[in-house]
Enzyme design. Structure first.
Site, short mmCIF file in Angstrom:
data_model
loop_
_atom_site.label_atom_id
_atom_site.label_comp_id
_atom_site.label_asym_id
_atom_site.label_seq_id
_atom_site.Cartn_x
_atom_site.Cartn_y
_atom_site.Cartn_z
N GLU B 128 29.87 2.20 0.70
CA GLU B 128 29.97 0.76 0.87
C GLU B 128 30.51 0.08 -0.39
OE1 GLU B 128 30.01 0.57 3.93
OE2 GLU B 128 28.42 -0.86 4.43
N THR B 181 35.58 -7.77 3.92
CA THR B 181 34.24 -8.17 3.48
C THR B 181 34.31 -8.85 2.11
OG1 THR B 181 33.31 -6.35 4.71
CG2 THR B 181 31.88 -7.37 3.08
#
Lengths: 308, 308
Positions: B128, B181
């Protein structure tokens, strides 16, 4: 039933991470109130013992809450109120809420329960508005519902009853100084960092999961307040030492009760809660401030009838 | 066991009120991965189908996550990875998390499970970090644990599994536009008003209580985001209309899935979730943007083995 005598509990609002939304009711500390139907309409406070509080209906939180209820119903008679006020105003353990919640609960009983708990919260919030300038519900809700409560929303009012683990005890140190809720609100910042807010709602989630799971460690880990406590705790003498000593004595965690000055700690089991009381006492024995200490199981029932 | 083929689910992070802390796993959408033990040490990505993603281990989230795991164990052999990438990157339903979580889960299986779920979350968070710049856990945790998860804290990492009501379904509209993101984080403000933060943690509490109580109405009432959605939703074409149409079609509530552009809605029962899909479709049929719609039960198990 023309007269009812009730016990109305002290409450701990905020519960560290849940500022303005979480609260819980106590069992061994609270006020006693006697409410009597009388032929004359309206609300009259006939006696207050224990504390020096106004008898005038409009200046007394119980009076104002009772009037808020009566404004919603056609009532051919009135009520007299006697208050044995054992919770000191400005203590941070819901003194005004106990009076506000108690009186509306008792009148509702005497009227044959025309109102539900949410209605009663709304009436009692008027007492809170008089006491603090803000009609908050985080003390009156647990007083009325018992146990832990969540005020999910104010508009519309949405109160959720949460489960109470059976071995959960609170220890409360009340330093005999007064912090007015309005003043304790004044010093707060109106904005918070997003990072801290995220940590805070992580803890609200953890605490609520801990209550459902009866996971005492998780409850303890979640009792962290990144936003309010760092600011308000400076108003409370030896706050950090008392908190650390509580944890050293076995408490799961703790924080400021409501807007202070009371400090609370939660423990698993009465024995530990009593040790935590000793720990708190050891700190305040060295300080020139009077104090009281209470140990209480969490009160699952809320207000209860003593006599009718 | 020398080879394992797994399904690794898409996930919805944030779940409206729980920005950066809440997430849930989906059942009908996810990637397939094949992980094979090979004599040569290290990690090699031999095949990716479905999406155009880097095969270089250090540039691929699965590669980086696998290396994070292998750095913690003395391993005399290595692994080859094949990815059938069905979740589009930048969709907001945990594309990178599925790869990151899947690979570490599968390698842990092949090694005889030396690591627990929390360890695996930590390794997958490295994927991530590569994908978004932030090592967040709100997608990898539900992928690994299944159901709803709460990331109570990052330091230390503390992940709580929450219950999943049995009739809860998600409908997801994925507009075929990409929102990175990192970009979606950029536009957020670093401070929030205390008032909104209080409403937000009231909703986090309400949602978690709703999950425990299987109170679908409470879940719906709690799906409100006062902080992130008003800002991020401007990046998503027709967001408000889709959300309103979902609720009109019977959804409990909804919001932005992760950092978007996917929009999710939760419903009680599959029939309603399918009606919500029709409602969403009716909005996007009038817009010149390609889209996909998924309907899925909440996946309680997380990653699962397809073949070994």
């Amino acid at each position: 039933m023309n007269e009812i005598k009730i016990f109305t509990p002290a409450t701990i609002a905020n519960v560290s991470c849940g500022f303005d939304v979480l609260g819980m009711a106590l069992d061994t500390i609270g006020d006693e109130m006697l409410i009597r139907k009388v032929p004359e309409k309206g609300v009259k406070i006939t006696k207050i013992i224990g504390q020096n509080l106004p008898l005038e209906t409009h200046k007394n939180v119980a009076g104002v809450s009772a009037l808020a209820l009566l404004a919603q119903i056609d009532c051919e008679f009135g009520f007299e109120i006697e208050i044995d006020k054992r919770i000191k105003p400005g203590s941070g353990i819901g003194s005004s809420a106990a009076s506000s919640a108690g009186v509306v609960w008792a009148i509702n009983e005497l009227l044959g329960k025309p109102f539900n708990s949410s209605d009663l919260v709304r009436f009692a919030m008027e007492g809170e508005r008089l006491a603090t300038g803000v009609a908050h519900a985080d003390n009156v809700a647990p007083a009325l519902f018992g146990g832990f409560t969540l005020v999910r929303s104010y508009e519309p009012l949405d109160i959720i009853s949460l489960p109470t683990p059976k071995d959960l005890y609170a220890t409360i140190l009340h330093p005999q100084i007064e912090i007015k809720t309005a003043d304790a609100r004044e010093i707060l910042k109106t904005t918070v960092s997003l990072k801290k807010a995220i940590k805070q709602w992580g803890n609200v989630g953890g605490l609520i999961s801990g209550l459902y799971e009866e996971d005492y460690d998780l409850i303890g880990r979640s009792l962290e307040d990144f936003i309010i406590e760092p600011i308000r705790s400076i108003l409370i003498p030896a706050f950090d030492t008392v908190k650390q000593q509580s944890i050293n004595s076995g408490a799961l965690g703790g924080g400021i009760s409501g807007s202070g000055p009371s400090i609370f700690a939660l423990s698993k089991g009465e024995e530990t809660a009593l040790k935590v009381a000793d720990g708190m006492r050891s700190v305040y024995e060295k300080i020139d401030i009077d104090y009281e200490i209470h140990v209480s199981k969490i009160n699952k029932k809320g207000i209860r009838i003593l006599k009718y």
